[in-house]
Design a protein around this motif. Sequence first.
Motif, PDB file in Angstrom:
ATOM      1  N   ALA A 228      82.521  50.338 -33.813  1.00  0.00           N
ATOM      2  CA  ALA A 228      82.683  50.590 -35.324  1.00  0.00           C
ATOM      3  C   ALA A 228      81.776  50.247 -36.108  1.00  0.00           C
ATOM      4  O   ALA A 228      81.427  51.270 -36.965  1.00  0.00           O
ATOM      5  CB  ALA A 228      84.148  50.027 -36.058  1.00  0.00           C
ATOM      6  N   ASN A 229      80.805  49.456 -35.773  1.00  0.00           N
ATOM      7  CA  ASN A 229      79.645  49.208 -36.694  1.00  0.00           C
ATOM      8  C   ASN A 229      78.563  49.595 -35.921  1.00  0.00           C
ATOM      9  O   ASN A 229      77.630  49.837 -36.718  1.00  0.00           O
ATOM     10  CB  ASN A 229      79.632  47.256 -36.907  1.00  0.00           C
ATOM     11  N   THR A 230      78.410  49.450 -34.698  1.00  0.00           N
ATOM     12  CA  THR A 230      77.205  49.748 -33.792  1.00  0.00           C
ATOM     13  C   THR A 230      76.984  51.222 -33.717  1.00  0.00           C
ATOM     14  O   THR A 230      75.833  51.786 -33.297  1.00  0.00           O
ATOM     15  CB  THR A 230      77.134  48.952 -32.598  1.00  0.00           C
ATOM     16  N   GLY A 231      78.015  51.969 -33.755  1.00  0.00           N
ATOM     17  CA  GLY A 231      78.148  53.541 -33.307  1.00  0.00           C
ATOM     18  C   GLY A 231      78.027  53.570 -31.848  1.00  0.00           C
ATOM     19  O   GLY A 231      77.926  54.722 -31.188  1.00  0.00           O
TER      20      GLY A 231
ATOM     21  N   THR B  75      88.198  56.320 -37.875  1.00  0.00           N
ATOM     22  CA  THR B  75      86.415  55.817 -38.240  1.00  0.00           C
ATOM     23  C   THR B  75      85.923  57.213 -38.359  1.00  0.00           C
ATOM     24  O   THR B  75      85.793  58.151 -37.374  1.00  0.00           O
ATOM     25  CB  THR B  75      85.891  55.063 -36.948  1.00  0.00           C
TER      26      THR B  75
ATOM     27  N   ASP C 176      81.886  46.130 -30.481  1.00  0.00           N
ATOM     28  CA  ASP C 176      81.659  46.185 -32.003  1.00  0.00           C
ATOM     29  C   ASP C 176      81.331  47.909 -32.366  1.00  0.00           C
ATOM     30  O   ASP C 176      80.418  48.030 -33.281  1.00  0.00           O
ATOM     31  CB  ASP C 176      80.639  45.370 -32.510  1.00  0.00           C
TER      32      ASP C 176
ATOM     33  N   ASP D 111      78.641  42.875 -26.354  1.00  0.00           N
ATOM     34  CA  ASP D 111      78.730  42.719 -27.686  1.00  0.00           C
ATOM     35  C   ASP D 111      78.561  43.987 -28.614  1.00  0.00           C
ATOM     36  O   ASP D 111      79.442  44.373 -29.463  1.00  0.00           O
ATOM     37  CB  ASP D 111      77.697  41.922 -28.190  1.00  0.00           C
ATOM     38  N   THR D 112      77.708  44.924 -28.152  1.00  0.00           N
ATOM     39  CA  THR D 112      77.382  46.093 -28.923  1.00  0.00           C
ATOM     40  C   THR D 112      78.494  46.902 -28.762  1.00  0.00           C
ATOM     41  O   THR D 112      78.910  47.536 -29.752  1.00  0.00           O
ATOM     42  CB  THR D 112      76.035  46.673 -28.435  1.00  0.00           C
TER      43      THR D 112
ATOM     44  N   SER E  16      82.556  57.821 -38.500  1.00  0.00           N
ATOM     45  CA  SER E  16      81.482  57.918 -37.480  1.00  0.00           C
ATOM     46  C   SER E  16      81.890  58.722 -36.299  1.00  0.00           C
ATOM     47  O   SER E  16      80.925  59.337 -35.488  1.00  0.00           O
ATOM     48  CB  SER E  16      80.933  56.462 -37.281  1.00  0.00           C
ATOM     49  N   ARG E  17      82.879  57.971 -35.664  1.00  0.00           N
ATOM     50  CA  ARG E  17      83.462  58.679 -34.430  1.00  0.00           C
ATOM     51  C   ARG E  17      83.791  60.327 -34.723  1.00  0.00           C
ATOM     52  O   ARG E  17      83.785  61.047 -33.797  1.00  0.00           O
ATOM     53  CB  ARG E  17      84.513  58.148 -34.109  1.00  0.00           C
TER      54      ARG E  17
END
Length: 363
Positions: free
Chosen positions: A335-338, A201, A333, A329-330, A203-204
């Motif tokens: 990969a989408n929430t950072g 990813t 997820d 939930d955050t 972002s990571r």
Amino acid sequence: MKALVYHGPGQRGWDDVPDPTIVDPTDIVVRIDTSTICGSDLHILKGDVPETSPGTVLGHEAVGTVQEIGASVSTVAAGDRVLMSCVSACGRCRYCKEGRYGQCLGGGGWIFGHLIDGLQAEYARVPFADNSVYKIPGELTDEQVLFLADILPTSFEVGVLNGHITPGDVVAIVGAGPIGLAAILTASLYTPGRIVSIDLTDSRLESAKRFGADTTINNSRENPVEQIMELTDGLGADVALEAVGVPDTFELATELIRPGGRVANIGVHGKPATLHLEKLWTRDVTITTGLVDTNTIPQLMRLVASGRLDPSLFATHRLPLGDTMAAYDTFADAANTGALKIVLEAGESDRSPDLLVGAASAS
């Protein structure tokens, strides 16, 4: 009180549960002020940790204020602000006397949110308090020390120290989630020649750069083995740290290592991984595993107090403790929430009125 309760694979709830009480004279009861979620909690929710029974309160990372102490507790008092270690230590068994608290034979080890009720709750019972909690210096905030409960000592002990990182080493870290980032942060204390972060990813990998990685490789579109070989004149990394916990990443770590190198597995594995001895048996490679002991928490806390470590970099989201369900939930997820780590902060409005009264009288 309210707490995050595991109800079996894929099931959780923010439920009413009984208030904690002193059970053994070595116990304390702590009001949870700040907590967070760990990747291990997600493993439990996936069903990867069958020892955890439905009905268990999850969580093993928190800062709180002591409300009540057992008759045998001597190192903390009501009103003290403390960090709860993710690993509890009886202090009496062979392994505790060796400082290997993760292997405690006397009822400790990794028990919070695993074998007993954990710390994602309004209040918690903390066993073996004299050996398992740490007073927090007044100048440090909850957020500065919260991540010393688990991810910093885990990456430091199971990754950096087990991997014997030395100045000038090329260190390849597979995985740029919170554990991988903590490995970058603590590996930097040993001045390696180059830290290479590998993840799927972007972002990571951007986070990895902020935490101190010199080189990043996205192995969804790049060949990490080829790149590591190019960086090391065909030898391979001196140290490879596995920080994910899936078969592919462990096997990748063993492919990246040079003859005579060291592979330190940090990730929590829920499935078998293949050990390619047909490739490794002639290469003098050392492979280590481990569960964190947290015996380095005092050392890491001194480094935070002196400004040498800044764990607050991990905090990407802040939510009230009462929003723990949304926080899961955050975090799940990411990969989408950072999300790296979510700080769950308890306010007076999050607490049941009867517990507030009890807390006031206890302090």
